[in-house]
Design a protein around this motif. Sequence first.
Motif, PDB file in Angstrom:
ATOM      1  N   TRP A 157     -12.748   1.200  -0.481  1.00 18.43           N
ATOM      2  CA  TRP A 157     -13.135   1.005   0.920  1.00 18.43           C
ATOM      3  C   TRP A 157     -12.143   0.067   1.612  1.00 18.43           C
ATOM      4  O   TRP A 157     -11.710   0.325   2.738  1.00 18.43           O
ATOM      5  N   ALA A 158     -11.762  -1.009   0.937  1.00 19.72           N
ATOM      6  CA  ALA A 158     -10.836  -1.975   1.527  1.00 19.72           C
ATOM      7  C   ALA A 158      -9.417  -1.421   1.615  1.00 19.72           C
ATOM      8  O   ALA A 158      -8.631  -1.844   2.469  1.00 19.72           O
ATOM      9  N   GLN A 159      -9.090  -0.474   0.732  1.00 17.08           N
ATOM     10  CA  GLN A 159      -7.754   0.116   0.746  1.00 17.08           C
ATOM     11  C   GLN A 159      -7.500   0.992   1.969  1.00 17.08           C
ATOM     12  O   GLN A 159      -6.354   1.149   2.392  1.00 17.08           O
ATOM     13  N   ARG A 160      -8.560   1.576   2.508  1.00 13.95           N
ATOM     14  CA  ARG A 160      -8.379   2.662   3.481  1.00 13.95           C
ATOM     15  C   ARG A 160      -7.575   2.253   4.707  1.00 13.95           C
ATOM     16  O   ARG A 160      -6.769   3.031   5.217  1.00 13.95           O
ATOM     17  N   GLU A 161      -7.789   1.031   5.199  1.00 14.83           N
ATOM     18  CA  GLU A 161      -7.074   0.663   6.417  1.00 14.83           C
ATOM     19  C   GLU A 161      -5.583   0.472   6.166  1.00 14.83           C
ATOM     20  O   GLU A 161      -4.791   0.483   7.108  1.00 14.83           O
ATOM     21  N   PHE A 162      -5.180   0.315   4.909  1.00 12.40           N
ATOM     22  CA  PHE A 162      -3.762   0.262   4.566  1.00 12.40           C
ATOM     23  C   PHE A 162      -3.214   1.651   4.255  1.00 12.40           C
ATOM     24  O   PHE A 162      -2.075   1.973   4.597  1.00 12.40           O
ATOM     25  N   LEU A 163      -4.031   2.474   3.593  1.00 11.03           N
ATOM     26  CA  LEU A 163      -3.582   3.813   3.225  1.00 11.03           C
ATOM     27  C   LEU A 163      -3.244   4.645   4.448  1.00 11.03           C
ATOM     28  O   LEU A 163      -2.335   5.474   4.416  1.00 11.03           O
ATOM     29  N   ARG A 164      -3.977   4.452   5.543  1.00  9.06           N
ATOM     30  CA  ARG A 164      -3.701   5.266   6.727  1.00  9.06           C
ATOM     31  C   ARG A 164      -2.361   4.909   7.367  1.00  9.06           C
ATOM     32  O   ARG A 164      -1.860   5.642   8.218  1.00  9.06           O
ATOM     33  N   LEU A 165      -1.767   3.777   6.946  1.00  9.22           N
ATOM     34  CA  LEU A 165      -0.443   3.403   7.416  1.00  9.22           C
ATOM     35  C   LEU A 165       0.657   4.011   6.547  1.00  9.22           C
ATOM     36  O   LEU A 165       1.841   3.844   6.831  1.00  9.22           O
ATOM     37  N   GLY A 166       0.251   4.677   5.465  1.00 12.54           N
ATOM     38  CA  GLY A 166       1.226   5.177   4.517  1.00 12.54           C
ATOM     39  C   GLY A 166       1.599   4.150   3.470  1.00 12.54           C
ATOM     40  O   GLY A 166       2.511   4.374   2.671  1.00 12.54           O
ATOM     41  N   ALA A 167       0.902   3.003   3.454  1.00 15.34           N
ATOM     42  CA  ALA A 167       1.159   1.959   2.461  1.00 15.34           C
ATOM     43  C   ALA A 167       0.477   2.327   1.149  1.00 15.34           C
ATOM     44  O   ALA A 167      -0.348   3.246   1.091  1.00 15.34           O
ATOM     45  N   ALA A 168       0.828   1.604   0.097  1.00 22.16           N
ATOM     46  CA  ALA A 168       0.266   1.882  -1.228  1.00 22.16           C
ATOM     47  C   ALA A 168      -0.289   0.597  -1.839  1.00 22.16           C
ATOM     48  O   ALA A 168       0.256   0.067  -2.806  1.00 22.16           O
ATOM     49  N   PRO A 169      -1.394   0.071  -1.275  1.00 23.33           N
ATOM     50  CA  PRO A 169      -1.975  -1.153  -1.844  1.00 23.33           C
ATOM     51  C   PRO A 169      -2.573  -0.881  -3.224  1.00 23.33           C
ATOM     52  O   PRO A 169      -3.067   0.214  -3.494  1.00 23.33           O
ATOM     53  N   LEU A 170      -2.499  -1.882  -4.085  1.00 20.03           N
ATOM     54  CA  LEU A 170      -3.120  -1.763  -5.396  1.00 20.03           C
ATOM     55  C   LEU A 170      -4.621  -1.982  -5.268  1.00 20.03           C
ATOM     56  O   LEU A 170      -5.084  -2.671  -4.351  1.00 20.03           O
ATOM     57  N   ARG A 171      -5.369  -1.420  -6.191  1.00 18.03           N
ATOM     58  CA  ARG A 171      -6.825  -1.605  -6.199  1.00 18.03           C
ATOM     59  C   ARG A 171      -7.234  -2.223  -7.532  1.00 18.03           C
ATOM     60  O   ARG A 171      -7.030  -1.623  -8.589  1.00 18.03           O
TER      61      ARG A 171
END
Length: 375
Positions: free
Chosen positions: A159-173
């Motif tokens: 859930w917390a990743q989503r706002e970064f994923l929509r930027l094309g970023a690849a945050p770790l979970r």
Amino acid sequence: MEVLIARVANFVHATSGGLRTALRELGKGYLTAGHETVLIVPGAEAGEEETGYGRVITLPGPVVPGLGGYRVLINRRAVSATLRGLRPDRIEVHDRSTLRWLGRWGRENDVPSMMVSHESLDGLLRLFVPGRSLGPWTADRLNARTVAAFDTVLCTTGWAQREFLRLGAAPLRVPLGVDLDRFHPGERVAGPDRVMLLHCGRLSAEKEPRLSLDTLAELRAGGLDAELVVAGDGPLRGDLSAEAERRDLPARFLGHVPDPRALLATADVVLAPGPIETFGLSALEALASGTPAVVRTSSALPEVIGAAGVAAAGDATGFAAAVREVLARPVDDRRAAARRQAELFPWSRAVEGFLTAHANGGATARRRRRFLTPR
């Protein structure tokens, strides 16, 4: 190889909840793994102490009005001087707003940096700037700056990743954890005959604690003999306590409870009404104690509690129905299911994930240096 991990955090004090717990447990894990860790936090005055989770350095920082005593580090020169004196191998930042500049500091000083996202910027803007089209646009711009600033961005839930994923970023979970020895169903004590609901958390606007009070009223209006116990403090405590008295609701406001184990194990249902929680440590501690939780569908908690609780919309009718659904399950079954779910989240797994993220961040920083270094 042993490394020195310097962690910097704002909004931490003696009675703060989830962030303080995470900092403590991660620090203990880093030490157990053979690393050195130093935590830098704001306080009323400068200080330094050795703790069971590493050295803690306190730097003076002002109180943020309206947040119940939380302080922030605003003296960049003092923070920079402290970090230069420590000469850390890694920087771990636990505030993506006022401490974003530390990503740049890390690059200028050749120190790999990682930002841990403990809040949803998208959610905060949605909550406090409702109906404004600029909210997502602003969140995206600020999140893009965060991604650009740090070698690694780490989120604790999908859930917390989503706002970064929509930027094309690849945050770790990497999920957080729970102390399965400390929080245990064996802490349960004999409670009253009526159903005991427990709200455990900060009483502030973004947590929407009034929903717990409204849920109690809805359940009692439907004939359920229930009471609400509130463990936590915050700016809304006085208003909520007065409202409960005015509505003649059996609600007890305990303030900050240093050791909530017996409460968590004794409650029949824990209520977690926060609409933008990115993980929800108190709900996970409830599960470890054998108590199911009712949480908001709009938050990250549904993926944390799994089938050990019920997710509901953000109104009293929905929350009350979810409580009744939980109570309809056999007591032993629902308590065993809660404990099993919590056992998926030991702190050892979280520590391992964080250390792997640090190692990956170091590799990323080395690749960047090779790319930027003239041949």
